[in-house]
Design a protein around this motif. Structure first.
Motif, PDB file in Angstrom:
ATOM      1  N   ALA A 120      -0.091   3.806  -3.274  1.00  0.00           N
ATOM      2  CA  ALA A 120      -1.276   4.231  -2.702  1.00  0.00           C
ATOM      3  C   ALA A 120      -0.583   5.854  -3.172  1.00  0.00           C
ATOM      4  CB  ALA A 120      -0.891   4.776  -0.951  1.00  0.00           C
ATOM      5  N   SER A 135       0.481  -1.218   0.323  1.00  0.00           N
ATOM      6  CA  SER A 135       0.164  -0.210   0.001  1.00  0.00           C
ATOM      7  C   SER A 135       0.940   1.185   0.048  1.00  0.00           C
ATOM      8  CB  SER A 135      -0.466   0.251   0.835  1.00  0.00           C
ATOM      9  OG  SER A 135      -0.876   0.286   2.262  1.00  0.00           O
ATOM     10  N   ARG A 136       2.218   1.381   0.451  1.00  0.00           N
ATOM     11  CA  ARG A 136       2.804   2.594   0.667  1.00  0.00           C
ATOM     12  C   ARG A 136       3.443   2.416  -0.741  1.00  0.00           C
ATOM     13  NH1 ARG A 136       6.766   3.555   6.291  1.00  0.00           N
ATOM     14  NH2 ARG A 136       4.438   3.435   7.561  1.00  0.00           N
TER      15      ARG A 136
END
Length: 85
Positions: free
Chosen positions: A23, A19-20
Motif C-alpha cells: 500500500a 496490502s500492508r
C-alpha cells in the motif's frame, strides 16, 4: 467444509499482509503521478512568464485591453415583473 473455511481465512490474511507491504508503494506511485499531472497543467503558464521581456527593477509597464463592447440586440427584451404573494 473446514478446508474451505481455512482457505478463505488464509486468503483474507494473505491479502491483509500484502496490502500492508504494498500500500505505501502504491500510494507513493499514485501521488507522484498526480503531482506530475498537476505540474503539467501549469508548465505552459511558467513558459509564458519566462518568455516575457525582462524589465529593470522599478520600471512600470501597463498593458491595456482594447475596449470593445458589443451589444447583442437579438437576445430579447427585458420584461419587468412583480412578485405576487
Amino acid at each position: 467444509m473446514l478446508k474451505i473455511l481455512l482457505i478463505i481465512l488464509l486468503v483474507y490474511f494473505g491479502v491483509k499482509i500484502l496490502s500492508r507491504l504494498f500500500a505505501p508503494l502504491l500510494l507513493k506511485y499514485l501521488s507522484n503521478k498526480a503531482a506530475e499531472r498537476f505540474g503539467g497543467q501549469f508548465r505552459d503558464f511558467g513558459n509564458q512568464k519566462q518568455q516575457s521581456p525582462r524589465q529593470k527593477e522599478g520600471e512600470i509597464s501597463i498593458e491595456k485591453m482594447p475596449n470593445k463592447k458589443e451589444s447583442n440586440t437579438t437576445v430579447g427584451e427585458y420584461v419587468d415583473y412583480e412578485e405576487i404573494d
